[in-house]
Design a protein around this motif. Structure first.
Motif, PDB file in Angstrom:
ATOM      1  N   GLY A  23       0.781  -1.236   0.000  1.00 17.65           N
ATOM      2  CA  GLY A  23       0.000   0.000   0.000  1.00 17.65           C
ATOM      3  C   GLY A  23       0.806   1.276   0.000  1.00 17.65           C
ATOM      4  N   SER A  24       2.150   1.167   0.056  1.00 18.80           N
ATOM      5  CA  SER A  24       2.975   2.387   0.129  1.00 18.80           C
ATOM      6  C   SER A  24       3.372   2.928  -1.241  1.00 18.80           C
ATOM      7  CB  SER A  24       4.247   2.118   0.945  1.00 18.80           C
ATOM      8  OG  SER A  24       5.152   1.281   0.227  1.00 18.80           O
ATOM      9  N   VAL A  25       3.259   2.109  -2.282  1.00 16.77           N
ATOM     10  CA  VAL A  25       3.677   2.546  -3.620  1.00 16.77           C
ATOM     11  C   VAL A  25       2.597   3.442  -4.226  1.00 16.77           C
ATOM     12  CG1 VAL A  25       4.298   1.816  -5.952  1.00 16.77           C
ATOM     13  CG2 VAL A  25       5.093   0.495  -3.974  1.00 16.77           C
ATOM     14  N   LYS A  26       2.968   4.684  -4.496  1.00 15.12           N
ATOM     15  CA  LYS A  26       2.010   5.684  -4.989  1.00 15.12           C
ATOM     16  C   LYS A  26       2.605   6.459  -6.172  1.00 15.12           C
ATOM     17  CE  LYS A  26      -0.749   5.038  -1.360  1.00 15.12           C
ATOM     18  NZ  LYS A  26      -2.089   4.422  -1.461  1.00 15.12           N
ATOM     19  N   LEU A  27       1.711   6.893  -7.052  1.00 11.54           N
ATOM     20  CA  LEU A  27       2.114   7.803  -8.124  1.00 11.54           C
ATOM     21  C   LEU A  27       2.153   9.211  -7.544  1.00 11.54           C
ATOM     22  CD1 LEU A  27       0.231   6.579 -11.315  1.00 11.54           C
ATOM     23  CD2 LEU A  27       2.633   7.181 -11.204  1.00 11.54           C
ATOM     24  N   SER A  28       3.343   9.750  -7.348  1.00  7.97           N
ATOM     25  CA  SER A  28       3.493  11.080  -6.769  1.00  7.97           C
ATOM     26  C   SER A  28       3.217  12.162  -7.813  1.00  7.97           C
ATOM     27  CB  SER A  28       4.902  11.237  -6.210  1.00  7.97           C
ATOM     28  OG  SER A  28       5.108  12.520  -5.695  1.00  7.97           O
ATOM     29  N   LYS A  29       3.747  11.938  -9.015  1.00  6.85           N
ATOM     30  CA  LYS A  29       3.462  12.829 -10.151  1.00  6.85           C
ATOM     31  C   LYS A  29       3.083  11.951 -11.323  1.00  6.85           C
ATOM     32  CE  LYS A  29       6.763  16.437  -8.763  1.00  6.85           C
ATOM     33  NZ  LYS A  29       8.006  17.173  -9.166  1.00  6.85           N
ATOM     34  N   GLN A  30       1.928  12.203 -11.900  1.00  6.03           N
ATOM     35  CA  GLN A  30       1.438  11.345 -12.974  1.00  6.03           C
ATOM     36  C   GLN A  30       1.317  12.117 -14.284  1.00  6.03           C
ATOM     37  OE1 GLN A  30      -2.341   9.522 -12.224  1.00  6.03           O
ATOM     38  NE2 GLN A  30      -2.125   8.025 -13.851  1.00  6.03           N
ATOM     39  N   LYS A  31       2.064  11.649 -15.275  1.00  2.00           N
ATOM     40  CA  LYS A  31       1.963  12.161 -16.644  1.00  2.00           C
ATOM     41  C   LYS A  31       2.109  13.678 -16.711  1.00  2.00           C
ATOM     42  CE  LYS A  31      -0.905   8.307 -18.171  1.00  2.00           C
ATOM     43  NZ  LYS A  31      -2.239   7.852 -18.585  1.00  2.00           N
ATOM     44  N   ILE A  32       3.285  14.133 -16.328  1.00  2.19           N
ATOM     45  CA  ILE A  32       3.608  15.546 -16.468  1.00  2.19           C
ATOM     46  C   ILE A  32       4.608  15.710 -17.620  1.00  2.19           C
ATOM     47  CG2 ILE A  32       3.210  16.010 -14.022  1.00  2.19           C
ATOM     48  CD1 ILE A  32       6.307  16.132 -13.725  1.00  2.19           C
ATOM     49  N   VAL A  33       4.846  16.935 -18.018  1.00  7.56           N
ATOM     50  CA  VAL A  33       5.774  17.218 -19.116  1.00  7.56           C
ATOM     51  C   VAL A  33       7.016  17.902 -18.570  1.00  7.56           C
ATOM     52  CG1 VAL A  33       6.152  18.573 -21.221  1.00  7.56           C
ATOM     53  CG2 VAL A  33       4.023  17.317 -20.919  1.00  7.56           C
ATOM     54  N   GLU A  34       8.179  17.392 -18.945  1.00  2.23           N
ATOM     55  CA  GLU A  34       9.449  18.046 -18.628  1.00  2.23           C
ATOM     56  C   GLU A  34      10.049  18.589 -19.920  1.00  2.23           C
ATOM     57  OE1 GLU A  34      12.085  15.498 -16.483  1.00  2.23           O
ATOM     58  OE2 GLU A  34      10.962  15.678 -14.607  1.00  2.23           O
ATOM     59  N   GLU A  35      10.571  19.807 -19.826  1.00  4.34           N
ATOM     60  CA  GLU A  35      11.092  20.502 -21.009  1.00  4.34           C
ATOM     61  C   GLU A  35      12.613  20.463 -21.042  1.00  4.34           C
ATOM     62  OE1 GLU A  35      10.824  24.942 -23.137  1.00  4.34           O
ATOM     63  OE2 GLU A  35       9.766  24.522 -21.251  1.00  4.34           O
ATOM     64  N   TYR A  36      13.149  20.106 -22.195  1.00  2.00           N
ATOM     65  CA  TYR A  36      14.594  20.114 -22.427  1.00  2.00           C
ATOM     66  C   TYR A  36      14.884  20.943 -23.673  1.00  2.00           C
ATOM     67  CZ  TYR A  36      14.709  16.623 -18.793  1.00  2.00           C
ATOM     68  OH  TYR A  36      14.567  15.990 -17.591  1.00  2.00           O
ATOM     69  N   LYS A  37      16.122  21.065 -24.017  1.00  2.00           N
ATOM     70  CA  LYS A  37      16.517  21.995 -25.079  1.00  2.00           C
ATOM     71  C   LYS A  37      15.757  21.758 -26.379  1.00  2.00           C
ATOM     72  CE  LYS A  37      20.520  23.686 -27.677  1.00  2.00           C
ATOM     73  NZ  LYS A  37      20.144  23.230 -29.020  1.00  2.00           N
ATOM     74  N   ASP A  38      15.689  20.512 -26.808  1.00  2.00           N
ATOM     75  CA  ASP A  38      15.070  20.216 -28.109  1.00  2.00           C
ATOM     76  C   ASP A  38      13.834  19.334 -28.016  1.00  2.00           C
ATOM     77  OD1 ASP A  38      17.083  21.552 -29.767  1.00  2.00           O
ATOM     78  OD2 ASP A  38      18.434  19.976 -29.082  1.00  2.00           O
ATOM     79  N   LEU A  39      13.508  18.872 -26.787  1.00  3.46           N
ATOM     80  CA  LEU A  39      12.438  17.880 -26.641  1.00  3.46           C
ATOM     81  C   LEU A  39      11.537  18.173 -25.453  1.00  3.46           C
ATOM     82  CD1 LEU A  39      14.735  14.729 -26.906  1.00  3.46           C
ATOM     83  CD2 LEU A  39      13.284  15.571 -28.755  1.00  3.46           C
TER      84      LEU A  39
END
Length: 320
Positions: free
Chosen positions: A253-269
């Motif tokens: 019961g301790s395994v949780k989705l802390s952040k789900q399906k977010i977008v991270e921005e990098y230089k070209d992607l």
């Protein structure tokens, strides 16, 4: 804090050193008292060895596990493949840690000499492998599988110059450089496979990538991922596998989705990212964590064991 002049002096001294991205810049580790070359026989004892509680910021080992070593730990055999005769894993024990400013600046006085890269699989071979794995997916032997391609070249470069340029143009959270006497390893990875602090453990799977354009911002990239069936399913599969891997070593019961399906921005992607956290069970040690979590799903596919066997029997060159 080290100056750029001091950094150049360490680089030209011939000393081995490691640079690792930190939250406030970079950390440089050097003056290694131990260098442990891992193989299938000693990796278990290395991971099981007990050390005193950390008292100094150099009470640690830094290094890497090769692909073959990780397969062997979970009893997945690799057929005879072409390899580059490089160690399966190496860990260093530093005695000195130096902080470097957020901007890594070093420029070699010598000019780079580049040759063109060659790929180890041509288009015809790639399509053949793709079609073969497509049938395996349809028959239910695997759900997702990552074909590995290698780009090779013989060029004369200064590794610190190269890493410095890379960090200025495309700095990633897991950027690092290992400089030893007869080789250098440079990484610019955005993905954190395992973070452990006490009984807290997390993994950050990345599955989903789209190229940046003048009209595509983070909000539009998120909409693109949500509406793209292929990207969404690919991401869900990897997240489910990583959750399952964590559940093997974490409290129920301790395994949780802390952040789900977010977008991270990098230089070209833009990358499609989730963060999964859990609380470790008592008596879980380093080898249990490595065996449960590695190799990471985002570089092989899922389910893990079936997919590894399919990849290993298909690939002619070792992933090490």
């Amino acid at each position: 804090m080290i100056t750029q002049k001091q950094l150049a002096e360490i680089h030209h001294s011939g000393k081995s050193y490691i640079i690792y991205k930190s939250k406030k810049g970079f950390d440089l580790f050097t003056n290694f008292s131990k260098k442990i070359i891992l193989n299938n026989k000693n990796v278990t004892s290395f991971l099981n060895k007990k050390y005193k509680n950390k008292q100094k910021n150099t009470d640690l080992f830094i290094g890497f596990f090769g692909y073959e070593l990780l397969n062997n730990l979970i009893n997945v055999k690799i057929p005879k493949q072409k390899n580059i005769n490089f160690p399966k894993g190496i860990f260093y024990k530093p005695e000195k840690k130096i902080k470097i400013t957020n901007k890594l600046k070093y420029k070699s006085e010598k000019k780079f000499r580049f040759n063109k890269f060659k790929i180890n699989i041509n288009k015809k071979s790639y399509v053949k492998i793709f079609d073969k794995f497509k049938k395996k997916i349809k028959s239910g032997e695997t759900y997702q599988i990552k074909i590995c391609t290698k780009y090779k070249t013989k060029s004369k470069i200064d590794p610190l110059d190269f890493f410095s340029r890379l960090s200025q143009t495309n700095l990633a959270p897991e950027a690092f450089m290992i400089r030893d006497k007869n080789y250098s390893i440079i990484s610019c990875s955005p993905e954190n496979l395992i973070t452990k602090k006490g009984f807290d453990i997390s993994t950050k799977p990345i599955a989903g990538t789209v190229k940046k354009t003048k009209t595509l911002n983070k909000f539009k990239a998120l909409n693109y991922f949500k509406k793209n069936l292929k990207e969404t399913k690919e991401h869900n599969m990897i997240v489910d596998m990583e959750r399952n891997d964590l559940s093997r070593i974490c409290k129920v019961g301790s395994v949780k989705l802390s952040k789900q399906k977010i977008v991270e921005e990098y230089k070209d992607l833009f990358h499609y990212v989730s963060l999964i956290k859990g609380k470790l069970k008592k008596n879980i040690n380093n080898i249990d964590i490595i065996k449960a979590m590695m190799p990471g799903g985002s570089v092989i596919g899922c389910p893990k064991i079936n997919t590894l066997n399919l990849l290993n029997n298909q690939e002619r060159e070792n992933r090490n």
